[in-house]
Design a protein around this motif. Structure first.
Motif, PDB file in Angstrom:
ATOM      1  N   GLY A 255     -11.107   1.496   9.130  1.00 25.00           N
ATOM      2  CA  GLY A 255     -11.730   0.385   8.406  1.00 25.00           C
ATOM      3  C   GLY A 255     -10.684  -0.630   7.951  1.00 25.00           C
ATOM      4  N   GLN A 256      -9.541  -0.117   7.480  1.00 23.75           N
ATOM      5  CA  GLN A 256      -8.479  -1.034   7.006  1.00 23.75           C
ATOM      6  C   GLN A 256      -7.954  -1.887   8.157  1.00 23.75           C
ATOM      7  N   VAL A 257      -7.710  -1.231   9.307  1.00 24.22           N
ATOM      8  CA  VAL A 257      -7.178  -1.992  10.452  1.00 24.22           C
ATOM      9  C   VAL A 257      -8.236  -3.002  10.924  1.00 24.22           C
TER      10      VAL A 257
ATOM     11  N   ALA B 109       0.854  -1.191   0.000  1.00 26.34           N
ATOM     12  CA  ALA B 109       0.000   0.000   0.000  1.00 26.34           C
ATOM     13  C   ALA B 109       0.886   1.235   0.000  1.00 26.34           C
ATOM     14  N   GLN B 110       0.264   2.393   0.092  1.00 28.36           N
ATOM     15  CA  GLN B 110       0.997   3.669   0.199  1.00 28.36           C
ATOM     16  C   GLN B 110       0.369   4.509   1.311  1.00 28.36           C
ATOM     17  N   GLY B 111       1.166   5.389   1.877  1.00 29.32           N
ATOM     18  CA  GLY B 111       0.666   6.411   2.811  1.00 29.32           C
ATOM     19  C   GLY B 111      -0.012   5.825   4.027  1.00 29.32           C
ATOM     20  N   THR B 112      -1.172   6.377   4.340  1.00 29.20           N
ATOM     21  CA  THR B 112      -1.940   5.908   5.495  1.00 29.20           C
ATOM     22  C   THR B 112      -2.265   4.423   5.370  1.00 29.20           C
ATOM     23  N   ALA B 113      -2.583   3.989   4.150  1.00 30.19           N
ATOM     24  CA  ALA B 113      -2.917   2.571   3.949  1.00 30.19           C
ATOM     25  C   ALA B 113      -1.710   1.696   4.265  1.00 30.19           C
TER      26      ALA B 113
ATOM     27  N   ALA C 292      -3.403  -6.027  -1.413  1.00 30.58           N
ATOM     28  CA  ALA C 292      -3.296  -4.608  -1.751  1.00 30.58           C
ATOM     29  C   ALA C 292      -4.330  -3.853  -0.921  1.00 30.58           C
ATOM     30  N   ILE C 293      -3.856  -2.841  -0.196  1.00 32.62           N
ATOM     31  CA  ILE C 293      -4.766  -2.083   0.688  1.00 32.62           C
ATOM     32  C   ILE C 293      -4.907  -0.678   0.125  1.00 32.62           C
ATOM     33  N   SER C 294      -6.142  -0.250  -0.073  1.00 38.40           N
ATOM     34  CA  SER C 294      -6.341   1.070  -0.676  1.00 38.40           C
ATOM     35  C   SER C 294      -7.754   1.578  -0.398  1.00 38.40           C
ATOM     36  N   GLN C 295      -7.844   2.801   0.064  1.00 34.88           N
ATOM     37  CA  GLN C 295      -9.160   3.420   0.230  1.00 34.88           C
ATOM     38  C   GLN C 295      -9.818   3.613  -1.125  1.00 34.88           C
ATOM     39  N   SER C 296      -9.100   4.301  -2.028  1.00 34.90           N
ATOM     40  CA  SER C 296      -9.693   4.682  -3.319  1.00 34.90           C
ATOM     41  C   SER C 296      -9.796   3.508  -4.280  1.00 34.90           C
ATOM     42  N   GLY C 297      -8.884   2.545  -4.116  1.00 35.48           N
ATOM     43  CA  GLY C 297      -8.830   1.449  -5.088  1.00 35.48           C
ATOM     44  C   GLY C 297      -8.264   1.892  -6.424  1.00 35.48           C
ATOM     45  N   GLU C 298      -7.649   3.080  -6.469  1.00 30.94           N
ATOM     46  CA  GLU C 298      -7.151   3.611  -7.737  1.00 30.94           C
ATOM     47  C   GLU C 298      -5.699   4.038  -7.651  1.00 30.94           C
ATOM     48  N   THR C 299      -5.055   3.907  -6.499  1.00 29.86           N
ATOM     49  CA  THR C 299      -3.686   4.391  -6.345  1.00 29.86           C
ATOM     50  C   THR C 299      -2.762   3.693  -7.346  1.00 29.86           C
ATOM     51  N   ALA C 300      -2.089   4.495  -8.165  1.00 27.67           N
ATOM     52  CA  ALA C 300      -1.324   3.935  -9.295  1.00 27.67           C
ATOM     53  C   ALA C 300      -0.274   2.934  -8.823  1.00 27.67           C
TER      54      ALA C 300
ATOM     55  N   ALA D   8      -3.914  15.767  -2.919  1.00 27.73           N
ATOM     56  CA  ALA D   8      -5.192  15.470  -3.552  1.00 27.73           C
ATOM     57  C   ALA D   8      -5.574  14.068  -3.138  1.00 27.73           C
ATOM     58  N   LYS D   9      -6.845  13.819  -3.126  1.00 27.97           N
ATOM     59  CA  LYS D   9      -7.310  12.481  -2.780  1.00 27.97           C
ATOM     60  C   LYS D   9      -7.064  11.581  -3.979  1.00 27.97           C
ATOM     61  N   SER D  10      -6.623  10.357  -3.741  1.00 24.17           N
ATOM     62  CA  SER D  10      -6.496   9.378  -4.804  1.00 24.17           C
ATOM     63  C   SER D  10      -5.348   9.724  -5.766  1.00 24.17           C
ATOM     64  N   VAL D  11      -4.204   9.098  -5.533  1.00 22.60           N
ATOM     65  CA  VAL D  11      -2.992   9.437  -6.288  1.00 22.60           C
ATOM     66  C   VAL D  11      -2.851   8.480  -7.471  1.00 22.60           C
ATOM     67  N   THR D  12      -3.374   8.914  -8.610  1.00 21.07           N
ATOM     68  CA  THR D  12      -3.424   8.014  -9.763  1.00 21.07           C
ATOM     69  C   THR D  12      -2.227   8.198 -10.697  1.00 21.07           C
TER      70      THR D  12
ATOM     71  N   ALA E 249      -7.249  13.963   4.096  1.00 13.49           N
ATOM     72  CA  ALA E 249      -6.530  13.183   5.107  1.00 13.49           C
ATOM     73  C   ALA E 249      -7.395  11.986   5.503  1.00 13.49           C
ATOM     74  N   SER E 250      -6.859  10.818   5.297  1.00  7.41           N
ATOM     75  CA  SER E 250      -7.638   9.596   5.528  1.00  7.41           C
ATOM     76  C   SER E 250      -7.792   9.315   7.024  1.00  7.41           C
ATOM     77  N   THR E 251      -8.996   9.070   7.475  1.00  5.77           N
ATOM     78  CA  THR E 251      -9.233   8.756   8.895  1.00  5.77           C
ATOM     79  C   THR E 251     -10.086   7.500   9.027  1.00  5.77           C
TER      80      THR E 251
ATOM     81  N   ALA F 288       1.990  11.168  12.962  1.00  5.99           N
ATOM     82  CA  ALA F 288       2.898  12.169  12.383  1.00  5.99           C
ATOM     83  C   ALA F 288       2.440  12.566  10.987  1.00  5.99           C
ATOM     84  N   LEU F 289       2.024  11.566  10.196  1.00  2.05           N
ATOM     85  CA  LEU F 289       1.574  11.868   8.827  1.00  2.05           C
ATOM     86  C   LEU F 289       0.347  12.782   8.851  1.00  2.05           C
ATOM     87  N   LYS F 290      -0.611  12.474   9.747  1.00  6.27           N
ATOM     88  CA  LYS F 290      -1.822  13.293   9.807  1.00  6.27           C
ATOM     89  C   LYS F 290      -1.465  14.736  10.127  1.00  6.27           C
ATOM     90  N   LEU F 291      -0.557  14.916  11.135  1.00 10.79           N
ATOM     91  CA  LEU F 291      -0.209  16.278  11.543  1.00 10.79           C
ATOM     92  C   LEU F 291       0.477  17.024  10.399  1.00 10.79           C
TER      93      LEU F 291
HETATM   94  C1  F6R Z   1      -3.079  10.289   3.949  1.00 10.69           C
HETATM   95  C2  F6R Z   1      -3.656   9.681   2.776  1.00 10.69           C
HETATM   96  C3  F6R Z   1      -2.733   9.037   1.797  1.00 10.69           C
HETATM   97  C4  F6R Z   1      -3.371   7.747   1.259  1.00 10.69           C
HETATM   98  C5  F6R Z   1      -2.490   7.151   0.148  1.00 10.69           C
HETATM   99  C6  F6R Z   1      -3.069   5.853  -0.376  1.00 10.69           C
HETATM  100  O1  F6R Z   1      -4.057  10.810   4.787  1.00 10.69           O
HETATM  101  O2  F6R Z   1      -4.834   9.702   2.571  1.00 10.69           O
HETATM  102  O3  F6R Z   1      -1.487   8.788   2.362  1.00 10.69           O
HETATM  103  O4  F6R Z   1      -3.525   6.847   2.309  1.00 10.69           O
HETATM  104  O5  F6R Z   1      -2.369   8.061  -0.891  1.00 10.69           O
HETATM  105  O6  F6R Z   1      -4.354   6.056  -0.864  1.00 10.69           O
HETATM  106  P1  F6R Z   1      -5.369   4.868  -1.089  1.00 10.69           P
HETATM  107  O7  F6R Z   1      -5.719   4.320   0.247  1.00 10.69           O
HETATM  108  O8  F6R Z   1      -6.531   5.474  -1.783  1.00 10.69           O
HETATM  109  O9  F6R Z   1      -4.647   3.856  -1.920  1.00 10.69           O
END
Ligand code: F6R
Length: 617
Positions: A416-418, A309-313, A355-363, A611-615, A409-411, A492-495
């Motif tokens: 949900g992932q954990v 995964a990336q980031g918060t995920a 693979a863990i992802s909120q958006s399901g689109e992270t490149a 931006a939300k969802s890093v494609t 910022a993912s919360t 730390a990431l959230k802050l």
């Molecule tokens: C941080 C944040 C990002 C995402 C990361 C992965 O608050 O939202 O670090 O967690 O870009 O995104 P997903 O979960 O959509 O794959």
């Protein structure tokens, strides 16, 4: 990352496009633009900044007689990749001869070579963007007198392109047609009654219709008011898959909260109950996961799990590593998807990649998944967005069911992932080594978590006051051990991402190996110091920080009356078995980040540069 919305139907397009842009603004907000096909041809307006700036501009133009009146149009909110944040670089882009306008998400990788070729053919470019190259290329190939209409020109252009795209194209010469296409970047066609709303995200569609077609890679869709046709790049017809958008309007509205992030933090008890609903069988002390049930045998026999995964995920994956090894006793590792995809990973028989992802689109996560599948791994998804690319590309998976997450910022998705990783660990653990009684105890505790979170949220005002004491400090440390080391990273990431305060998260023991040099008088150090196997060790680390003048904010277990002697401030969370503790300890950290950003006057839901969802990679 960038938002697209387009409309064709009987209604005035402009208000529909602006409303859609506002709902998509969380995906990118450097600049915005709109194009409407009017009696005078394609009219375009663009503006740097938020959608509100574009809206003002359109109002001014309406006063001077340019009403953007038409029933076909497209709009875009941008997160810059190629070219600076300027009005000229904002979408829609146009060609210089055929009356083409285009909006685009993604990156055209061979745009420089294509641009050179087009310049040699006499085209003059106005912008530095890859998207204008695509507009010119479609225009260059457009030849209606030779049977190359807009649909065919788009197909031909995309055959020349490498990279990722979700595009919508219109043409002044074909005033009743919208053409859209995707590869690697999401695009959904909402099918209404005599009208269609195309968007990069279902939230911009759901007000108009709940019937939708998520386009697959290399699909091209030609839409008129009478109907649509889906094809591939070779013009072979493709049968569209119609899906139902399951999203309540309240889920995408603020509903009395000031920010989406605040709403989503406070939603967590409800969202977690949703994640758990129907997934616990108390009679058998077992977890029921319909999404992976067909692969239960493979999971029970798994020799190794890789979480990517990336980031918060990724932080939730790090907790997943502890959970899977601890509860399911399966060797597990966790890796940034961006590293996994390029480092020639060894995948042996019996490897499961999750693979863990909120958006399901992270490149990067999507590419890591592809790499894992090519190498023969069983590929599972832990995804929030239903029908997203990762959800569709995996062999099986478990949805988070936390509803749309709009705050950048993912919360609630982290929670949900954990939660899902805990369920997967118990699903495997119970079928491998865990007794019914042992599993049942943890499941009962897991079901108590939402109520415990409620009691933390009830202290929000106290947490705000503690945060405000330190909000002028520019450097913070977040420290934890074991299960709560990834929580420190997440805090730390959230802050950082919303308050722009420099923060480092690390294992508490690691501090002595270098970062301790940073501690100065009054520097805030947030310790996750809940009761657990390493509690005494954490207390020693707290002493080390204090003796160097650092100010300690401790996240501690209710009833711990010792911690007050060593910490300046204490935020209490209810007692809980250690493997479940991240589900509680992260909540005060989310609130601290939120209140710090508010106190510093930042736009919480649209932090700078994000931006939300890093494609894109
Ligand atoms: C941080 C944040 C990002 C995402 C990361 C992965 O608050 O939202 O670090 O967690 O870009 O995104 P997903 O979960 O959509 O794959």
């Amino acid at each position: 990352m960038c938002g697209i919305v387009a409309y064709i139907g009987q209604k005035d397009a402009k208000p529909i496009l602006l409303e859609g842009l506002k709902l998509l603004e969380y995906r990118g907000y450097d600049s915005a633009g709109v194009a409407v096909l009017t009696d005078a041809g394609v009219e375009v307006a663009r503006a740097v900044g938020r959608v509100a700036v574009l809206e003002d501009k359109l109002e001014q133009q309406a006063k001077s007689g340019k009403a953007f009146a038409g029933t076909l149009g497209m709009a875009h909110t941008r997160w810059a990749t190629h070219g600076g944040v300027t009005e000229i670089n904002a979408h829609p882009h146009q060609d210089d001869q055929a009356g083409i306008a285009i909006v685009h998400n993604g990156i055209i990788e061979n745009y420089a070579a294509l641009r050179k070729l087009l310049e040699e053919k006499g085209h003059t470019f106005q912008t530095e963007t890859d998207t204008e190259v695509l507009a010119m290329l479609i225009g260059e190939l457009y030849a209606p007198s030779e049977g190359v209409d807009l649909e065919k020109a788009v197909q031909a252009a995309l055959r020349e392109v490498t990279g990722a795209y979700a595009i919508v194209v219109m043409c002044a010469q074909e005033p009743d047609v919208l053409v859209c296409a995707r590869k690697g970047s999401p695009l959904i066609v909402g099918v209404g009654n005599g009208e269609y709303v195309v968007a990069s995200d279902a939230s911009a569609i759901v007000r108009h219709t709940t019937q939708a077609i998520p386009l697959d890679d290399y699909n091209v869709c030609r839409i008129t008011r009478e109907g649509f046709r889906t094809s591939d790049l070779q013009d072979e017809q493709v049968s569209p898959k119609v899906m139902q958008i399951e999203m309540d309007l309240e889920e995408i509205e603020l509903g009395g909260f000031t920010h989406y992030m605040q709403k989503e933090i406070f939603e967590q008890p409800a969202s977690m109950r949703n994640t758990l609903r129907g997934r616990i069988d108390h009679n058998e002390g077992k977890v029921v996961l319909g999404g992976v049930a067909g692969f239960a045998k493979e999971l029970v026999k798994a020799k190794r799990v890789i979480l990517t995964a990336q980031g918060t995920a990724l932080h939730s994956a790090m907790i997943g590593e502890y959970l899977l090894e601890d509860l399911a006793k399966v060797p597990t590792e966790c890796e940034y998807a961006s590293e996994f995809r390029y480092r020639n990973p060894i995948i042996e028989d019996g490897t499961v990649v999750v693979a863990i992802s909120q958006s399901g689109e992270t490149a990067d996560t999507l590419a890591a998944l592809g790499e894992a599948k090519d190498r023969g791994a069983l590929a599972l998804g832990v995804v929030n967005a239903v029908g997203s690319t990762i959800a569709r590309e995996t062999d099986a998976g478990v949805y988070l069911r936390v509803g749309p997450e709009i705050g950048v910022a993912s919360t609630k998705a982290f929670l949900g992932q954990v939660t899902v990783l805990t369920l997967i660990s118990l699903f495997m653990g119970r079928r491998r080594f865990m007794s019914q009684v042992e599993c049942e105890q943890l499941l009962t505790e897991l079901e108590r978590v939402p109520t415990k979170i409620e009691s933390i949220l009830a202290q929000a005002d106290e947490i705000r006051k503690v945060t405000e004491k330190y909000v002028t400090k520019e450097n913070w440390l977040f420290l934890g051990r074991g299960y709560n080391y990834p929580v420190a990273m997440e805090g730390a990431l959230k802050l950082k991402e919303i308050s722009y305060i420099h923060a480092e998260g690390m294992p508490a023991a690691e501090m002595k190996h270098g970062p301790i040099a940073l501690i100065t008088d009054g520097m805030p150090a947030v310790f996750i110091a809940n009761r657990g196997a390493q509690y005494e060790k954490v207390i020693s680390n707290i002493e080390e920080v204090r003796s160097r003048g650092g100010h300690v904010i401790a996240i501690a277990t209710e009833g711990d009356d010792r911690i007050g002697n060593v910490a300046e401030d204490v935020i209490y969370v209810p007692d809980i078995p250690e493997p479940l503790s991240p589900l509680l300890t992260v909540v005060p950290l989310q609130l601290m980040a939120y209140y710090a950003a508010v106190a510093r006057g930042h736009d919480v839901d649209k932090p700078r540069n994000l931006a939300k969802s890093v494609t894109v990679e």
